[in-house]
Design a protein around this motif. Sequence first.
Motif, PDB file in Angstrom:
ATOM      1  N   LYS A 497       0.841  -1.192   0.000  1.00  0.00           N
ATOM      2  CA  LYS A 497       0.000   0.000   0.000  1.00  0.00           C
ATOM      3  C   LYS A 497       0.873   1.237   0.000  1.00  0.00           C
ATOM      4  O   LYS A 497       1.839   1.330   0.761  1.00  0.00           O
ATOM      5  N   GLU A 498       0.526   2.201  -0.841  1.00  0.00           N
ATOM      6  CA  GLU A 498       1.295   3.448  -0.966  1.00  0.00           C
ATOM      7  C   GLU A 498       0.395   4.621  -0.620  1.00  0.00           C
ATOM      8  O   GLU A 498      -0.746   4.707  -1.075  1.00  0.00           O
ATOM      9  N   THR A 499       0.900   5.535   0.212  1.00  0.00           N
ATOM     10  CA  THR A 499       0.156   6.750   0.549  1.00  0.00           C
ATOM     11  C   THR A 499       0.939   7.974   0.075  1.00  0.00           C
ATOM     12  O   THR A 499       2.161   8.043   0.234  1.00  0.00           O
ATOM     13  N   ILE A 500       0.216   8.917  -0.488  1.00  0.00           N
ATOM     14  CA  ILE A 500       0.813  10.156  -1.004  1.00  0.00           C
ATOM     15  C   ILE A 500       0.198  11.304  -0.215  1.00  0.00           C
ATOM     16  O   ILE A 500      -1.029  11.507  -0.241  1.00  0.00           O
ATOM     17  N   GLY A 518      -1.774  -0.253 -15.958  1.00  0.00           N
ATOM     18  CA  GLY A 518      -2.435  -1.543 -15.843  1.00  0.00           C
ATOM     19  C   GLY A 518      -3.483  -1.602 -14.756  1.00  0.00           C
ATOM     20  O   GLY A 518      -4.239  -2.572 -14.662  1.00  0.00           O
ATOM     21  N   TRP A 519      -3.548  -0.556 -13.924  1.00  0.00           N
ATOM     22  CA  TRP A 519      -4.488  -0.483 -12.792  1.00  0.00           C
ATOM     23  C   TRP A 519      -4.506  -1.775 -11.980  1.00  0.00           C
ATOM     24  O   TRP A 519      -3.473  -2.193 -11.516  1.00  0.00           O
ATOM     25  N   GLU A 520      -5.696  -2.396 -11.791  1.00  0.00           N
ATOM     26  CA  GLU A 520      -5.859  -3.553 -10.890  1.00  0.00           C
ATOM     27  C   GLU A 520      -5.400  -3.194  -9.480  1.00  0.00           C
ATOM     28  O   GLU A 520      -4.691  -3.953  -8.808  1.00  0.00           O
ATOM     29  N   VAL A 521      -5.806  -1.993  -9.024  1.00  0.00           N
ATOM     30  CA  VAL A 521      -5.471  -1.524  -7.681  1.00  0.00           C
ATOM     31  C   VAL A 521      -6.719  -0.908  -7.052  1.00  0.00           C
ATOM     32  O   VAL A 521      -7.736  -0.691  -7.714  1.00  0.00           O
ATOM     33  N   SER A 522      -6.609  -0.586  -5.763  1.00  0.00           N
ATOM     34  CA  SER A 522      -7.666   0.142  -5.052  1.00  0.00           C
ATOM     35  C   SER A 522      -7.181   1.558  -4.775  1.00  0.00           C
ATOM     36  O   SER A 522      -6.005   1.778  -4.455  1.00  0.00           O
ATOM     37  N   TYR A 523      -8.118   2.544  -4.910  1.00  0.00           N
ATOM     38  CA  TYR A 523      -7.720   3.952  -4.779  1.00  0.00           C
ATOM     39  C   TYR A 523      -8.746   4.688  -3.932  1.00  0.00           C
ATOM     40  O   TYR A 523      -9.965   4.497  -4.066  1.00  0.00           O
ATOM     41  N   GLY A 563      -3.926  21.687   6.470  1.00  0.00           N
ATOM     42  CA  GLY A 563      -4.057  20.247   6.619  1.00  0.00           C
ATOM     43  C   GLY A 563      -3.305  19.536   5.503  1.00  0.00           C
ATOM     44  O   GLY A 563      -2.343  20.067   4.928  1.00  0.00           O
ATOM     45  N   LYS A 564      -3.775  18.359   5.128  1.00  0.00           N
ATOM     46  CA  LYS A 564      -3.139  17.597   4.058  1.00  0.00           C
ATOM     47  C   LYS A 564      -4.154  16.677   3.402  1.00  0.00           C
ATOM     48  O   LYS A 564      -5.094  16.196   4.039  1.00  0.00           O
ATOM     49  N   VAL A 565      -3.934  16.465   2.113  1.00  0.00           N
ATOM     50  CA  VAL A 565      -4.730  15.514   1.344  1.00  0.00           C
ATOM     51  C   VAL A 565      -3.905  14.247   1.217  1.00  0.00           C
ATOM     52  O   VAL A 565      -2.730  14.293   0.834  1.00  0.00           O
ATOM     53  N   VAL A 566      -4.517  13.109   1.553  1.00  0.00           N
ATOM     54  CA  VAL A 566      -3.820  11.830   1.522  1.00  0.00           C
ATOM     55  C   VAL A 566      -4.460  10.952   0.449  1.00  0.00           C
ATOM     56  O   VAL A 566      -5.674  10.702   0.491  1.00  0.00           O
ATOM     57  N   LEU A 567      -3.638  10.519  -0.504  1.00  0.00           N
ATOM     58  CA  LEU A 567      -4.082   9.599  -1.545  1.00  0.00           C
ATOM     59  C   LEU A 567      -3.581   8.211  -1.182  1.00  0.00           C
ATOM     60  O   LEU A 567      -2.393   8.027  -0.893  1.00  0.00           O
ATOM     61  N   PRO A 572      -2.998  -5.115  -4.675  1.00  0.00           N
ATOM     62  CA  PRO A 572      -3.209  -6.452  -4.120  1.00  0.00           C
ATOM     63  C   PRO A 572      -2.616  -7.566  -4.972  1.00  0.00           C
ATOM     64  O   PRO A 572      -2.633  -8.729  -4.571  1.00  0.00           O
ATOM     65  N   THR A 573      -2.075  -7.236  -6.126  1.00  0.00           N
ATOM     66  CA  THR A 573      -1.576  -8.255  -7.050  1.00  0.00           C
ATOM     67  C   THR A 573      -0.166  -8.690  -6.672  1.00  0.00           C
ATOM     68  O   THR A 573       0.484  -8.104  -5.803  1.00  0.00           O
ATOM     69  N   SER A 574       0.297  -9.712  -7.370  1.00  0.00           N
ATOM     70  CA  SER A 574       1.657 -10.223  -7.142  1.00  0.00           C
ATOM     71  C   SER A 574       2.675  -9.608  -8.085  1.00  0.00           C
ATOM     72  O   SER A 574       3.825 -10.057  -8.144  1.00  0.00           O
ATOM     73  N   LYS A 575       2.256  -8.572  -8.799  1.00  0.00           N
ATOM     74  CA  LYS A 575       3.154  -7.902  -9.733  1.00  0.00           C
ATOM     75  C   LYS A 575       3.387  -6.468  -9.282  1.00  0.00           C
ATOM     76  O   LYS A 575       2.477  -5.809  -8.768  1.00  0.00           O
ATOM     77  N   LYS A 576       4.582  -5.976  -9.514  1.00  0.00           N
ATOM     78  CA  LYS A 576       4.849  -4.575  -9.188  1.00  0.00           C
ATOM     79  C   LYS A 576       4.207  -3.674 -10.242  1.00  0.00           C
ATOM     80  O   LYS A 576       4.058  -4.047 -11.411  1.00  0.00           O
ATOM     81  N   LYS A 577       3.835  -2.486  -9.820  1.00  0.00           N
ATOM     82  CA  LYS A 577       3.121  -1.543 -10.675  1.00  0.00           C
ATOM     83  C   LYS A 577       3.870  -0.208 -10.708  1.00  0.00           C
ATOM     84  O   LYS A 577       4.639   0.113  -9.787  1.00  0.00           O
ATOM     85  N   LYS A 578       3.607   0.560 -11.761  1.00  0.00           N
ATOM     86  CA  LYS A 578       4.198   1.901 -11.879  1.00  0.00           C
ATOM     87  C   LYS A 578       3.099   2.929 -11.622  1.00  0.00           C
ATOM     88  O   LYS A 578       2.083   2.968 -12.317  1.00  0.00           O
TER      89      LYS A 578
END
Length: 592
Positions: A497-500, A518-523, A563-567, A572-578
């Motif tokens: 999980k990555e937070t921005i 390739g998406w296949e992520v949750s946002y 404050g701050k905006v958190v993305l 959840p996949t077994s592949k790394k994503k960009k």
Amino acid sequence: MAEETQTKACEAPPAAEVVVSEAAPTAATEEPKKPETEDKKPDVEEKKPEGEEVAAPADAAAAAAVSQSASFKEESNVVADLVDPEKKALDELKQLVEAALANNEFSPPPPPPPPPTPVTSAPAEETAPAKEEEEVKPAEAPVSASEEPPKAPSEPCSVPAEEPPKLEVVEEPAPPVKEELLAPCQPAVEEKAVTEEDDGAKTVEAIEETVVSVAAPPSAPEEVPPVAEEAVKEPAAEAPAESPAAPPEEVYIWGVPLIGDEKGDAVLLKFLRARDFKVKEALAMLKDTIIWRKQFGIDALLEEDLGLSELEKVVYMHGVDREGHPVCYNVYEEFQNKELYEKTFGDAEKRQKFLKWRIQYLEKGIREHLDFAPGGISSMVQVTDLRNSPRLGKHRQVTKQAVTLLQDNYPEFIAKKVFINVPWWYLAVNRMMSPFFTQRTKSKFVFAGPSKSAETLFKYIAPEQVPVAFGGLNKDDDPDFTTADAVTDVTLKPSSKETIEIPTSETCFLVWELRVLGWEVSYGAEFTPSAEDGYTVIVQKTRKLAASDEPVIKGSFKIGEPGKVVLCIENPTSKKKKLLYRYKVKSSTESI
């Protein structure tokens, strides 16, 4: 296309990337070609385009210069940056070009004269035998009374190639008769009359035959009265003095004069590097290029409307790479449109028009986007998308012709050429051919499969410069972001999980955009105020994004307190994503 350095082999490229030989920029699908001849030292001599000769440098110093100056980066076009042998080669080429311009050697050769018509040659064949067989009478001898005596005995005895049988007739008279005939060199009619009285009929016949052989080839301009002949000779003698020598030809190429402008040095350096600083070979290539440009009508072609506006989706300029080179994209998937394909390649005339259009587009791109000034950008990056490109068809012949023309006439215009979405069989072929090419050549050409295409592009072109269609964030008519707004890229590890976090310190309007290849992520997105008693605001409820969703997601939030905006992005996949994202803070009065 340029010099080579003796170095150890670089590390092997990634499995999805294949680096192949250098070729000229073209809109056609270029397939790698195995060199016709292989040098025993492939890591020293670079592969030449088809039809070029590979030769050693002129001397050891030049060879050393080529080896020492080789770099996997684009060579400088500033004369001060050149090593001494390269400067010497440039000066020598400039002198040869000046001499060639003075002699108008850059002009196309004149067309061959038309063949003689059979009507003019037929009478000569008929009359020649008649003069040999029949005895010529004094009244019939074609000799003028005003004809001057020959300056040397060999001149009147010469017979043009049109009447070879008469040579045998001249040799038949005995030597005394021949000397007696040539010594006085009097008019033929008078000489015949004297001979009839002294020597008899037999000698008369020999003299008559000799007179015919001498007088047979007279031309009309020579048979003029003595006074008129002198009047003709006087202007002829004065003609060379009166006609001035032709002024040296002024030759421009890509809008740059060859001599007398510092930009011309950058042009000449391209031809020198294309021939490994072999001056004579570079001059020959330059001559051939300029003659071809004149014959092809490049100057007129720039103003011609070819009526192929549909091809602007096939080939177009867009953005620059990380070093400032303009980028040209070639998208052959557009030819899946059968109507467009037939309009472009349907018959020979249409294919020739496509070739002209491709040359025209390249010429305009060179003049509009390249700078031949010292230190300027004088080459471009080519990106060729091979996804769903046609393999066989009517386009093959014209694309091969385009490759040849671009190789021969546009040297050193490629800084990098990246093939993306390359089919597996194409990658396999290039892996087999890769050992045949030099490291310098491999550094310019890259082939990447579909899974690595965007990531490969980002190595050379920043994501904010890459169009959305190829994995970047660049869109036409974007009201919020431009190429000046840098993009941050992050690698999402498998099952992570990555937070921005985007901090804000005042009332403002925040806008952001992001994409995961390739998406296949949750946002999801939320705003967290700095105050301890503040409430977290859900900006975007967490949701799953599939590969079929929009490639780029844009969000915004009007902030009324620090404050701050958190993305939040979860893979959840077994592949790394960009992951790519960027944001911009606007005033509260602005809106998206």
